[in-house]
Structure formats: structure tokens, C-alpha cells
Scaffold this motif. Structure first.
Motif, PDB file in Angstrom:
ATOM      1  N   PRO A 126       0.780  -1.318  -0.147  1.00  0.00           N
ATOM      2  CA  PRO A 126       0.119  -0.064   0.104  1.00  0.00           C
ATOM      3  C   PRO A 126       0.693   1.255  -0.042  1.00  0.00           C
ATOM      4  N   GLN A 127       0.779   2.028  -1.341  1.00  0.00           N
ATOM      5  CA  GLN A 127       1.563   3.423  -1.382  1.00  0.00           C
ATOM      6  C   GLN A 127       0.756   4.359  -2.066  1.00  0.00           C
ATOM      7  N   PRO A 128       0.747   5.545  -1.768  1.00  0.00           N
ATOM      8  CA  PRO A 128       0.210   6.449  -2.574  1.00  0.00           C
ATOM      9  C   PRO A 128       0.498   6.516  -3.907  1.00  0.00           C
ATOM     10  N   LEU A 129       0.239   7.301  -4.824  1.00  0.00           N
ATOM     11  CA  LEU A 129       0.703   7.552  -6.369  1.00  0.00           C
ATOM     12  C   LEU A 129       1.920   7.671  -6.302  1.00  0.00           C
ATOM     13  N   LEU A 130       2.519   8.931  -5.768  1.00  0.00           N
ATOM     14  CA  LEU A 130       3.802   9.331  -5.884  1.00  0.00           C
ATOM     15  C   LEU A 130       4.928   8.395  -5.338  1.00  0.00           C
ATOM     16  N   SER A 131       4.417   7.456  -4.329  1.00  0.00           N
ATOM     17  CA  SER A 131       5.295   6.765  -3.792  1.00  0.00           C
ATOM     18  C   SER A 131       5.498   5.190  -4.444  1.00  0.00           C
ATOM     19  N   THR A 132       4.336   4.982  -5.167  1.00  0.00           N
ATOM     20  CA  THR A 132       4.260   3.630  -6.014  1.00  0.00           C
ATOM     21  C   THR A 132       5.482   3.417  -7.219  1.00  0.00           C
ATOM     22  N   THR A 133       6.232   2.525  -6.931  1.00  0.00           N
ATOM     23  CA  THR A 133       7.180   2.384  -8.032  1.00  0.00           C
ATOM     24  C   THR A 133       6.705   1.278  -9.070  1.00  0.00           C
ATOM     25  N   MET A 134       6.976   1.451 -10.191  1.00  0.00           N
ATOM     26  CA  MET A 134       6.621   0.304 -11.378  1.00  0.00           C
ATOM     27  C   MET A 134       6.845  -0.715 -10.954  1.00  0.00           C
ATOM     28  N   GLU A 135       7.896  -1.145 -10.280  1.00  0.00           N
ATOM     29  CA  GLU A 135       8.333  -2.596  -9.540  1.00  0.00           C
ATOM     30  C   GLU A 135       7.255  -3.279  -8.768  1.00  0.00           C
ATOM     31  N   SER A 136       6.955  -2.288  -7.668  1.00  0.00           N
ATOM     32  CA  SER A 136       5.878  -2.621  -7.016  1.00  0.00           C
ATOM     33  C   SER A 136       4.381  -2.585  -7.450  1.00  0.00           C
ATOM     34  N   PHE A 137       3.963  -1.582  -8.807  1.00  0.00           N
ATOM     35  CA  PHE A 137       2.716  -1.979  -9.315  1.00  0.00           C
ATOM     36  C   PHE A 137       2.823  -3.299  -9.982  1.00  0.00           C
ATOM     37  N   GLU A 138       3.871  -3.536 -10.780  1.00  0.00           N
ATOM     38  CA  GLU A 138       4.005  -5.043 -11.454  1.00  0.00           C
ATOM     39  C   GLU A 138       3.744  -6.085 -10.745  1.00  0.00           C
ATOM     40  N   LEU A 139       4.527  -5.952  -9.535  1.00  0.00           N
ATOM     41  CA  LEU A 139       4.489  -7.191  -8.745  1.00  0.00           C
ATOM     42  C   LEU A 139       3.137  -7.493  -8.113  1.00  0.00           C
ATOM     43  N   THR A 140       2.303  -6.246  -7.719  1.00  0.00           N
ATOM     44  CA  THR A 140       1.054  -6.537  -7.505  1.00  0.00           C
ATOM     45  C   THR A 140       0.088  -7.180  -8.340  1.00  0.00           C
ATOM     46  N   TYR A 141       0.197  -6.687  -9.635  1.00  0.00           N
ATOM     47  CA  TYR A 141      -0.556  -7.148 -10.393  1.00  0.00           C
ATOM     48  C   TYR A 141      -0.196  -8.685 -11.100  1.00  0.00           C
ATOM     49  N   ARG A 142       1.289  -9.064 -11.134  1.00  0.00           N
ATOM     50  CA  ARG A 142       1.430 -10.186 -10.988  1.00  0.00           C
ATOM     51  C   ARG A 142       0.747 -11.319 -10.303  1.00  0.00           C
ATOM     52  N   VAL A 143       0.834 -11.174  -8.897  1.00  0.00           N
ATOM     53  CA  VAL A 143       0.218 -11.947  -8.105  1.00  0.00           C
ATOM     54  C   VAL A 143      -1.349 -11.814  -8.203  1.00  0.00           C
ATOM     55  N   ASN A 144      -1.960 -10.704  -8.327  1.00  0.00           N
ATOM     56  CA  ASN A 144      -3.459 -10.392  -7.987  1.00  0.00           C
ATOM     57  C   ASN A 144      -3.920 -10.720  -9.271  1.00  0.00           C
ATOM     58  N   VAL A 145      -3.429 -10.475 -10.693  1.00  0.00           N
ATOM     59  CA  VAL A 145      -4.262 -10.578 -11.803  1.00  0.00           C
ATOM     60  C   VAL A 145      -3.581 -11.448 -12.592  1.00  0.00           C
ATOM     61  N   TYR A 146      -2.358 -11.677 -13.045  1.00  0.00           N
ATOM     62  CA  TYR A 146      -1.872 -12.505 -13.802  1.00  0.00           C
ATOM     63  C   TYR A 146      -1.720 -13.803 -13.393  1.00  0.00           C
ATOM     64  N   ALA A 147      -1.457 -14.167 -12.178  1.00  0.00           N
ATOM     65  CA  ALA A 147      -1.612 -15.382 -11.668  1.00  0.00           C
ATOM     66  C   ALA A 147      -2.697 -16.111 -11.718  1.00  0.00           C
ATOM     67  N   PRO A 148      -3.944 -15.163 -11.194  1.00  0.00           N
ATOM     68  CA  PRO A 148      -5.264 -15.894 -11.269  1.00  0.00           C
ATOM     69  C   PRO A 148      -5.662 -16.458 -12.853  1.00  0.00           C
ATOM     70  N   PHE A 149      -5.288 -15.218 -13.718  1.00  0.00           N
ATOM     71  CA  PHE A 149      -5.519 -15.362 -15.240  1.00  0.00           C
ATOM     72  C   PHE A 149      -5.116 -16.871 -15.665  1.00  0.00           C
ATOM     73  N   LEU A 150      -3.517 -16.869 -15.104  1.00  0.00           N
ATOM     74  CA  LEU A 150      -2.908 -18.049 -15.876  1.00  0.00           C
ATOM     75  C   LEU A 150      -3.458 -19.671 -15.144  1.00  0.00           C
ATOM     76  N   LEU A 151      -3.839 -19.468 -13.815  1.00  0.00           N
ATOM     77  CA  LEU A 151      -4.244 -20.514 -13.326  1.00  0.00           C
ATOM     78  C   LEU A 151      -5.619 -21.199 -13.777  1.00  0.00           C
ATOM     79  N   ILE A 152      -6.609 -20.008 -13.893  1.00  0.00           N
ATOM     80  CA  ILE A 152      -7.764 -20.287 -14.497  1.00  0.00           C
ATOM     81  C   ILE A 152      -7.658 -21.011 -16.171  1.00  0.00           C
TER      82      ILE A 152
END
Length: 237
Positions: free
Chosen positions: A95-121
């Protein structure tokens, strides 16, 4: 042999669901996924204590490493020829506000929460489309409205809600039902990162969320797929 695949099985909601399902006898076998094989083994032991006839196999998998997901799923499909349920429960947040959110953190969150469910499904449906089944995606109330300071997490959960509703329509022809649940505040490790000062005893417990999820996995449940089912505990006092 009807098999249920559960991610995040080593703790929190995933562990609570696995333990409760082992009492329900909906499935004869389980594939438990998590980052730490020793912690998954504790869950498996608890399940075996509830029903010694269950076939349970642990699989070590870091959902942030998307290249490894297909390999692990191929192993599961080799070990269990009939996957009838997938529970996408594992999640991640930074959890970070916009100006503190790095691209690495944003991508990691999406890999676990979105990309992984997509692949598993996608991989599970290769088996499920032959005989139908159920998919549970655990999103969050954070994905249902504005959450300032939680940009990557909230938007990833909104994406999971949308994915669930889309796949409900797409997979209906195979007899596959897709459910989405959005818990509110629940005493998990992930919640501790979102609200470190919060007393976990004052909010919903993983076992309470697991009760709702397991009710959706009952063979008698046929009406609640395609909805975003909100799970909240009424605060007393």
C-alpha cells in the motif's frame, strides 16, 4: 477423483478454506499451492486429521514468478487428471500513494493478483471443460470503490472482479461456474500490511470468510455465480 486446487493454502483465508473443505467431503483430493512448502505441510496435516482418506499434495509456487505457474499446473494436471475446482485466494499488497508507488511494486501486485489467477484459470479450464467445475476468485471490497493510498492493490482487485464476471459468461458453455467474493476487513497477513495498527481481534476472521466460500463450493449451490459477493462482518458496539 475430483480435485480442488487452492492457492495461498499456507495461511489466512486459504488455509481456513482448506481445513474447512476437508470436513465437507466435497472433494477427494487437493493440490495446495504456496510459497513455503513447510507451511503448506502444516495445512495438509490439519486436513488429514479431519479426513485421513484425502489425497493431498503440496506444490511450492511463488505466484509472482509467472513463468513457473504453467510448469506447476502441468505437474498438477499430470498428478490429478480431473480438476473440478480452483480457489484463487493468494494475494499481495504494497500500500502506497501514487507518488510513492514504483513501477516494480505496481507490476508485482498485478502479477500476483491478476496475472497469476488468469494463468491458473486458463490451465485449469483445460481440464474442467470436459466435465464442468467451479472457480472461486477472492477479490476485495477495496476493488469496489476509491481507496486513496492503495492504488495498485485496489485496481488489481477491481480487475479480478471484472475478470470473474467476464469468465462467468465465457465459461458457461463448459458447465463451469465462476464465483467472486470480496471480503471486507479480515485478519490476515495481507490485512496487517494494509492496517498495521489495527487490532485483528476486532475484525472478521479467516474462518468466517471460509464459511462463505465453502458454501459456494457445495454441490447444491447453483445460483450465485457471476456476482461479486461481499463478505463483511458487522462491527459491534
Amino acid at each position: 477423483m475430483a480435485t480442488c486446487v487452492i492457492t495461498g493454502a499456507s495461511s489466512g483465508i486459504g488455509k481456513a478454506c482448506a481445513l474447512l473443505l476437508s470436513k465437507k467431503k466435497f472433494f477427494a483430493s487437493y493440490a495446495l499451492l504456496g510459497r513455503k512448502i513447510d507451511e503448506i505441510a502444516v495445512t495438509a496435516d490439519g486436513m488429514k486429521a479431519n479426513d485421513s482418506s484425502l489425497v493431498i499434495r503440496p506444490y511450492e509456487l511463488d505466484l509472482s514468478i509467472t513463468d513457473s505457474i504453467v510448469d506447476v499446473m502441468n505437474k498438477i494436471l499430470s498428478d490429478f487428471t480431473d480438476i473440478s475446482c480452483l480457489c484463487n485466494i493468494a494475494g499481495y499488497t504494497d500500500p502506497q500513494p501514487l507518488l510513492s508507488t514504483t513501477m516494480e511494486s505496481f507490476e508485482l501486485t498485478y502479477r500476483v493478483n491478476v496475472y497469476a489467477p488468469f494463468l491458473l484459470i486458463r490451465e485449469c479450464v483445460r481440464s474442467m471443460r470436459r466435465s464442468g467445475g467451479k472457480i472461486i476468485n477472492v477479490a476485495s471490497t477495496a476493488g469496489m470503490g476509491a481507496r486513496p493510498g492503495w492504488l495498485s492493490y485496489a485496481s488489481s482487485k477491481a480487475a479480478l472482479i471484472s475478470m470473474s464476471q467476464t469468465l462467468t459468461e465465457e465459461l458457461a458453455e463448459y458447465g463451469i461456474k465462476v464465483y467472486c467474493v470480496s471480503p471486507g476487513r479480515c485478519a490476515t497477513k495481507l490485512r496487517k500490511r494494509l492496517a498495521p495498527e489495527e487490532d485483528p481481534k476486532t475484525i472478521m476472521q479467516p474462518e468466517e470468510t471460509a464459511e462463505v466460500i465453502c458454501s459456494l463450493l457445495s454441490p447444491d449451490e447453483h445460483c450465485l455465480d457471476g456476482q461479486n459477493i461481499v463478505i463483511r462482518k458487522k462491527i459491534q458496539g
